[in-house]
Design a protein around this motif. Structure first.
Motif, PDB file in Angstrom:
ATOM      1  N   GLY A 161       0.797  -1.216   0.000  1.00 21.36           N
ATOM      2  CA  GLY A 161       0.000   0.000   0.000  1.00 21.36           C
ATOM      3  C   GLY A 161       0.833   1.272   0.000  1.00 21.36           C
ATOM      4  O   GLY A 161       2.045   1.251  -0.249  1.00 21.36           O
ATOM      5  N   ARG A 162       0.168   2.381   0.267  1.00 22.78           N
ATOM      6  CA  ARG A 162       0.816   3.689   0.243  1.00 22.78           C
ATOM      7  C   ARG A 162       1.593   3.916   1.531  1.00 22.78           C
ATOM      8  O   ARG A 162       1.074   3.743   2.629  1.00 22.78           O
ATOM      9  CB  ARG A 162      -0.232   4.778   0.050  1.00 22.78           C
ATOM     10  N   ILE A 163       2.835   4.300   1.360  1.00 24.11           N
ATOM     11  CA  ILE A 163       3.700   4.550   2.510  1.00 24.11           C
ATOM     12  C   ILE A 163       3.864   6.063   2.662  1.00 24.11           C
ATOM     13  O   ILE A 163       4.286   6.743   1.724  1.00 24.11           O
ATOM     14  CB  ILE A 163       5.099   3.918   2.316  1.00 24.11           C
ATOM     15  N   GLY A 164       3.536   6.557   3.831  1.00 23.15           N
ATOM     16  CA  GLY A 164       3.727   7.982   4.092  1.00 23.15           C
ATOM     17  C   GLY A 164       4.942   8.229   4.969  1.00 23.15           C
ATOM     18  O   GLY A 164       5.323   7.377   5.770  1.00 23.15           O
ATOM     19  N   ILE A 165       5.562   9.401   4.775  1.00 25.14           N
ATOM     20  CA  ILE A 165       6.743   9.750   5.576  1.00 25.14           C
ATOM     21  C   ILE A 165       6.447  11.007   6.392  1.00 25.14           C
ATOM     22  O   ILE A 165       6.005  12.020   5.829  1.00 25.14           O
ATOM     23  CB  ILE A 165       7.976  10.021   4.690  1.00 25.14           C
ATOM     24  N   ILE A 166       6.672  10.907   7.670  1.00 26.47           N
ATOM     25  CA  ILE A 166       6.624  12.098   8.523  1.00 26.47           C
ATOM     26  C   ILE A 166       8.070  12.453   8.817  1.00 26.47           C
ATOM     27  O   ILE A 166       8.776  11.707   9.493  1.00 26.47           O
ATOM     28  CB  ILE A 166       5.835  11.824   9.824  1.00 26.47           C
ATOM     29  N   HIS A 167       8.501  13.574   8.274  1.00 25.69           N
ATOM     30  CA  HIS A 167       9.926  13.896   8.202  1.00 25.69           C
ATOM     31  C   HIS A 167      10.258  15.105   9.068  1.00 25.69           C
ATOM     32  O   HIS A 167      10.105  16.247   8.644  1.00 25.69           O
ATOM     33  CB  HIS A 167      10.282  14.162   6.732  1.00 25.69           C
ATOM     34  N   PHE A 168      10.754  14.849  10.273  1.00 27.67           N
ATOM     35  CA  PHE A 168      11.220  15.930  11.137  1.00 27.67           C
ATOM     36  C   PHE A 168      12.665  16.249  10.765  1.00 27.67           C
ATOM     37  O   PHE A 168      13.533  15.372  10.818  1.00 27.67           O
ATOM     38  CB  PHE A 168      11.167  15.513  12.607  1.00 27.67           C
ATOM     39  N   ASP A 169      12.939  17.501  10.472  1.00 33.51           N
ATOM     40  CA  ASP A 169      14.278  17.866  10.016  1.00 33.51           C
ATOM     41  C   ASP A 169      14.349  19.387   9.927  1.00 33.51           C
ATOM     42  O   ASP A 169      13.345  20.056   9.715  1.00 33.51           O
ATOM     43  CB  ASP A 169      14.503  17.252   8.620  1.00 33.51           C
ATOM     44  N   ALA A 170      15.537  19.947  10.068  1.00 35.73           N
ATOM     45  CA  ALA A 170      15.710  21.377   9.787  1.00 35.73           C
ATOM     46  C   ALA A 170      15.844  21.632   8.295  1.00 35.73           C
ATOM     47  O   ALA A 170      15.691  22.765   7.834  1.00 35.73           O
ATOM     48  CB  ALA A 170      16.940  21.906  10.510  1.00 35.73           C
ATOM     49  N   HIS A 171      16.143  20.589   7.550  1.00 35.71           N
ATOM     50  CA  HIS A 171      16.432  20.741   6.119  1.00 35.71           C
ATOM     51  C   HIS A 171      15.460  19.930   5.276  1.00 35.71           C
ATOM     52  O   HIS A 171      14.823  18.996   5.764  1.00 35.71           O
ATOM     53  CB  HIS A 171      17.866  20.276   5.840  1.00 35.71           C
ATOM     54  N   LEU A 172      15.440  20.236   3.980  1.00 34.06           N
ATOM     55  CA  LEU A 172      14.462  19.603   3.094  1.00 34.06           C
ATOM     56  C   LEU A 172      14.936  18.248   2.569  1.00 34.06           C
ATOM     57  O   LEU A 172      14.120  17.381   2.256  1.00 34.06           O
ATOM     58  CB  LEU A 172      14.172  20.526   1.907  1.00 34.06           C
ATOM     59  N   ASP A 173      16.234  18.081   2.380  1.00 33.20           N
ATOM     60  CA  ASP A 173      16.795  16.834   1.837  1.00 33.20           C
ATOM     61  C   ASP A 173      16.200  16.497   0.478  1.00 33.20           C
ATOM     62  O   ASP A 173      15.898  15.336   0.176  1.00 33.20           O
ATOM     63  CB  ASP A 173      16.569  15.665   2.809  1.00 33.20           C
ATOM     64  N   LEU A 174      16.067  17.517  -0.335  1.00 36.12           N
ATOM     65  CA  LEU A 174      15.406  17.359  -1.634  1.00 36.12           C
ATOM     66  C   LEU A 174      16.361  17.541  -2.808  1.00 36.12           C
ATOM     67  O   LEU A 174      15.927  17.627  -3.959  1.00 36.12           O
ATOM     68  CB  LEU A 174      14.259  18.379  -1.768  1.00 36.12           C
ATOM     69  N   MET A 175      17.658  17.630  -2.534  1.00 36.26           N
ATOM     70  CA  MET A 175      18.586  17.811  -3.643  1.00 36.26           C
ATOM     71  C   MET A 175      18.553  16.582  -4.550  1.00 36.26           C
ATOM     72  O   MET A 175      18.562  15.442  -4.079  1.00 36.26           O
ATOM     73  CB  MET A 175      20.002  17.988  -3.092  1.00 36.26           C
ATOM     74  N   ASP A 176      18.523  16.829  -5.861  1.00 33.19           N
ATOM     75  CA  ASP A 176      18.498  15.695  -6.776  1.00 33.19           C
ATOM     76  C   ASP A 176      19.877  15.046  -6.856  1.00 33.19           C
ATOM     77  O   ASP A 176      20.038  13.861  -6.592  1.00 33.19           O
ATOM     78  CB  ASP A 176      18.036  16.174  -8.159  1.00 33.19           C
ATOM     79  N   GLU A 177      20.836  15.845  -7.176  1.00 34.70           N
ATOM     80  CA  GLU A 177      22.174  15.298  -7.403  1.00 34.70           C
ATOM     81  C   GLU A 177      23.132  16.473  -7.529  1.00 34.70           C
ATOM     82  O   GLU A 177      22.774  17.529  -8.013  1.00 34.70           O
ATOM     83  CB  GLU A 177      22.174  14.515  -8.719  1.00 34.70           C
TER      84      GLU A 177
ATOM     85  N   GLU B 296      11.309  22.172   9.293  1.00 30.14           N
ATOM     86  CA  GLU B 296      12.242  22.767   8.344  1.00 30.14           C
ATOM     87  C   GLU B 296      12.250  24.296   8.567  1.00 30.14           C
ATOM     88  O   GLU B 296      11.267  24.885   9.003  1.00 30.14           O
ATOM     89  CB  GLU B 296      11.813  22.432   6.906  1.00 30.14           C
ATOM     90  N   ARG B 297      13.378  24.929   8.235  1.00 26.47           N
ATOM     91  CA  ARG B 297      13.453  26.360   8.542  1.00 26.47           C
ATOM     92  C   ARG B 297      14.537  27.100   7.751  1.00 26.47           C
ATOM     93  O   ARG B 297      15.374  26.488   7.117  1.00 26.47           O
ATOM     94  CB  ARG B 297      13.683  26.585  10.037  1.00 26.47           C
ATOM     95  N   HIS B 298      14.462  28.432   7.793  1.00 24.61           N
ATOM     96  CA  HIS B 298      15.424  29.345   7.158  1.00 24.61           C
ATOM     97  C   HIS B 298      15.334  29.301   5.621  1.00 24.61           C
ATOM     98  O   HIS B 298      14.249  29.156   5.074  1.00 24.61           O
ATOM     99  CB  HIS B 298      16.844  29.079   7.648  1.00 24.61           C
TER     100      HIS B 298
END
Lengths: 302, 302, 302, 302, 302, 302
Positions: free
Chosen positions: B123-139, B171-173
């Motif tokens: 099924g669908r897996i959801g993520i609850i992501h506590f972090d100061a940063h986005l961690d969304l860099m592709d490469e 997330e912040r700043h």
């Protein structure tokens, strides 16, 4: 209010960490460090008056507000004798119509300090116990009967101290089921740090005053780990989730008029960050004195 | 609730900081430090029960609540093999009907941990992501595709993980406009640390539950820098403006029943102040286990 | 808003702690440390735009937002010459239609910075003074007339700076009665840290704006000890009971559009924990620039 | 030499600092820290052999060289019982034909360790006492009779231990005239740290062996402060002018074959710099074992 | 000697600690810290001359003595590419008739640096290897083939590098028997730290020069842990028994004229005490340049 | 020797670091820290006698050996006035037939201390200057004429102080050619730290005594950075390659009888490791007093 109605305070050092059997040792160095900071704040008093930024008022506190009585002599490897001397110092100050502030030392001192109050004052003695821990252990091989984990337990064995007149504040996290059972059996209440953080200072104080309204005299026991390690890293243990230093100061300020004695324990200079915690402890002590110079009677109508 | 309905938890160490290409290295030492503290808390369980000061209750958690499964073997200079082992460990625990708690290691582990969940659960897996940063860099040249800056990005590439079932918290700043654009394009929501601080735990949790209500299973990823460096100095970076440890603990406690796995990352003993942060991480892990022992189904009616 | 309407900012270092006669010396090292962190944040700007997590928006700030102007030359053992150079730097930036951000150095710099503003701008100059202390000492043998304890006092002697246009925020604890009397006599208001913590950012800002509404131009002076030592251990003194870094950042962000200059003082790398405070100061400076790029006129209708 | 002629060693932790009445407390944490490092060195043994860089030889040490016997149970607030257990552990190892290495704990342990040797072995027992201090105090109100300042004094009261068979090494600086007089009266010799530094390891060892040549069995007591605080900051006190870690290691190595027991005391992790001193202590212990595996008889012809 | 005969030096940073699989990570931060200190020393050169207190002479070193070439780009998670770039940088400097000084980074860099020398210079290349460890591991699961533990092993596989032209200095304590066997089999000599400390700088250098006299070109590899942790706490490990910083500096100074390249590795700012070790490394680098500006041919008649 | 022939010593604090323009500030805190340790050592005197482990003798030092004269008042931002007070204090002690020991403060104090000696004593005054640096700068924009870099230069301008009667010890590393030239021009000799380390204490002292044999009175100026930062991390700068604390103590001890005054400067508690350096400074001061209590005349026949 004229000067003669103002209470005076005795600052006692109790450089004893011989019962720090679970937490980090080092609170033996707290009296010297706290005293240094406390003296410096003390000198802000001019002509018996001091300016408080929180109240935006120049307040009269008298010229003799906080007198350093030096350190209580620790008896080598003899907790009972040491405790006797602590109780005597505390009782002595009270009999001299002054309010003792004891700077520990580890939190086993909770017991001899309240015993000193109990000796010097009649009626029901209530304890307001700020701490991250319960200090309700009866006895263990590793810690004996008088350790930093048993202070509240021993205190409740004194004649005129009953759980119904006491309250614990800022305790948190997990404990043995047997400690929980003791609390249930004796009706010893606490307000967890989380609850304090949720409801704020006013609501918490209301709850505290309600609980202790039957007491004739109150003793404020302040283990520094009631405050979060972010604000008070120099402690006997690091228990996350505590209150801020700001709230610690406000609690002490508002409780001071009702209390006949105070102890600040578990300040540990060996674990501190640039004496941050010793400085906080000095402010707690001095705030207690300034705010407590005008006494108020404990009881239901506060 | 009878014991057999209680969930059990596996504590896995992942001493890997080979993808800490932007933050300070050193989280490789976290599992050992956290484990030490966690064991100590673990022993408070007696006869399958523990006393919690926050609830003022003796709670049944079973005798097998938190089992230390040791460290996952890091493959030298081989992130992919290391990640495979992490995913296997996580999936294995879940298949054994236990809940894995992974102590990183750096935050690149977000991806292999959720991939393990994804492998083991339908099924669908959801993520609850506590972090100061986005961690969304592709490469990037400097960091590759699997670094601590890309964990969330990689996770969103898995089949049954979609932005609509995820939420980022604390997330912040500032960030690159391109990262913002990615969020807009994919509908990936966040609640900034400031917003969390303003609205409190209850309102934030409501928002979180609303966002992930379509997920069949939830994974809680907790980068320790979600918490302010005052409370968690032993981190991969110091981002001011985070939440308190008290709130971190409450978030974890209240999310635990709904989550099938958890990771705590970026705890860095090399940067810590007297193990303050490792202690906090141990409490986060243990709180997750105690509170999560009674599972609750994720979904809209929480 | 088109780029040409955006304000640009000059970052000046003032590595001077020669008037740190009461607090710990070491703020001379702050400009280098803060600059390092600020540059790193600065690079998040791409094509004149930046993504802000607090607003969840990609904002236009221009390509020239924050320009490092280097360090102001300190004159050896000559506070007056040093101060003259600081005032010139500040006035020069303003005359160039840019907004100066000065990274101290100790808090004696409050005075020469505001004097630079006073020289470059007409009308009534108001000061918003975040600090744990009053800085109202007139003169003393031990500290002279220009020390870190006298900045506000000296500033109020300038022609177009009057107490009615100023406000102090986060001051706390005790002070000499004479300082209180000066405040009463001159009508200099403050909002204590405790009051700020109780009423929150919104109400505090309302009070601040109300107080300074008669000023034609505003200067924001931010002594880092306005923030609690838990969040900002690298300071000139440890005064418990301060605000959080989160609130510090929000105050700066929301005041920025109305201010013509800013100084961040008393950041002390020698006392810091892993550069935590220098990082915070860099965020304060950068946040001031981003948020202040769109100017708003000070006055009653804010 | 065949394996069966090699001596084996028992590593005992004695986490007791209850008699650290003058020095900093914290040596209670040494066994855990030293054990960790010692295990890591221990694994260098393969097939009962190890390569030593100092000798450039692969040496046979057997497969059972250094066995961790765990911690000796400390009796709460009961120095005598604790000491009894320490003496028993030491005597037990010796009776098992193994050589005990005790990791303190504070230097009061000197006495119970040598008493254990005295119980288990016949004849004259000599003590080689590395220390910055004399440990010759008889008794005092503040420290009692069994403190870290009295270990050597108490030891000399045992039947078959006499000053003529003992020698103190690395003692330095100033002391009470009464302690000097005791040394003169009893003929207790020392070689000051300065003298050691001047004459080197060879000449010092010659002097040591000469002094103790009448002893039938030797005990090596090594207070870590024999070594300079530059090399061993994690100690009970900082006494400048000590020897280097290199010489400490060489002394231990060359004395090991002649000694029937060793204790390393006053290693204090609370005062250490990044576990530097615990690491040194682990090397001292392991070096003692490797070098001492081939025993040599004490006596005049060494 | 005229200026044109003086050698010039290139300072390269290699901020790579990806092969610090056994020691503490953090040497990635060394180039920035060392560079800062090195620049400051560099400015003592005036008109191509500098005054040296050790020689009591004003020496001509030219105006271009030590040129900062910046950092070598680290390839993410790709040790081989990173090593290729390091070798290229080193070879490039040599081909430009300059002497490269590489500031690591971890000690895996030993290999790519010497490979660069090997590429750029003909004939037999000798290595003078200061280190606490042997770096002779062939390969392991946990560390691979190129780690900080294998640098010397890999180097000995290059065509024109043979054990007979190399020497290891300051190695100490214990190692696996297999490593000892490798040394015996290949005739790789070392002078243990203890031997160095005993015989002094002169005798050690004589031994070194004797060993490497067949080499046509020499490379000096200096792992900072050759020096004792008391003098260089900011290292990859703490190995007691090392040499002093004074001797480290003298060795470097006297070897410099004979060497075609140098690397300083394992300086770890995360473990340092107030940048003490980074400062030492800067002095090592600068001393190498000043003393090495007047080249001497390696060979038997030194 | 009867008591009345013994010299007495005055301990003066000079908490002034206003001329620490190059090194780290913080030596203002040294007098308080050193005083604390010095008092503790001082109490070892009983009945005017003390036991010294280095001499193995009970020595008579009198009951009034080291008297704490408190701190010299620092004049705010007024180096000249501060220096005048320092000179007066020093001259006053000497006129009282006592020997002043000044605890700085930064090393600019070299000058006012020797000026005090110069005022109080007739004839040629020689300076024995232990330091890592030359302190020969004439004047600079950044540092003025009286900074910590100019103390020796200013001293040589006094009437009866000439280079021929002075010697610098432990200076090291690099300096500006102009400073070298000044030394050559004036015949100011030094013994570099390296030379000291090579030749040892005896040969160095012989060289020192030879150099200063024409002086009528001697002043010992001891900048703590003469000692290596491993032993004295709490200094104004970290200059590797210094002497050990053991040798520092021995130099002071053996020079004491010939000196009329001493200053210990640049001890910096802000940079210290657990007060290690303050403790060393206290030993230096106390050792100077004990060893110097029996005066010896300076001159050729020492």
């Amino acid at each position: 209010m004229s000067d003669q109605n103002l209470r005076g305070f005795d600052l006692w050092g109790a450089p004893f960490d011989g019962e720090a059997s679970l937490g980090w040792p080092g609170s033996r160095y707290a009296p010297a460090k706290v005293r240094e900071a406390a003296r410096w704040i003390n000198m802000r008093i001019q002509d018996g008056r001091i300016f408080r930024l929180e109240t935006n008022q120049i307040e009269t506190v008298g010229d003799n507000l906080l007198v350093d009585r030096g350190d209580i002599q620790v008896a080598h490897a003899d907790t009972e004798t040491t405790f006797n001397r602590v109780s005597e110092a505390v009782a002595g100050s009270i009999r001299n119509k002054r309010v003792p502030i004891v700077i520990g030392g580890d939190d086993s001192l909770l017991f001899p300090v309240v015993r000193g109050v109990h000796e010097a004052l009649p009626g029901r003695i209530g304890i307001i116990h700020f701490d991250a821990h319960l200090d309700l252990m009866d006895e263990s091989d590793a810690q004996g009967r008088l350790s930093q984990s048993s202070g509240m337990r021993r205190s409740l064995e004194l004649d005129r101290i009953q759980a119904a007149d006491c309250i614990q504040v800022c305790e948190r996290h997990f404990n043995f089921p047997s400690s929980g059972q003791f609390k249930f059996d004796h009706g010893l209440a606490h307000i967890s740090a989380r609850q304090v953080l949720k409801q704020g200072v006013d609501a918490t104080l209301e709850q505290v005053f309600k609980q202790v309204e039957g007491a004739d005299h109150l003793y404020l026991s302040f283990d520094i780990d009631a405050i979060d390690p972010a604000f008070a890293p120099g402690a006997g243990a690091h228990e996350p989730g505590g209150i801020t230093s700001a709230w610690g100061l406000e609690f002490v300020e508002r409780l001071a008029p009702y209390c006949s004695a105070m102890a600040i324990t578990e300040v540990n200079p060996l674990m501190d960050v640039k004496d941050m915690t010793s400085t906080l402890a000095a402010y707690l002590a001095f705030t207690f004195a300034v705010a407590g110079s005008k006494a108020a009677a404990p009881g239901p109508r506060r």
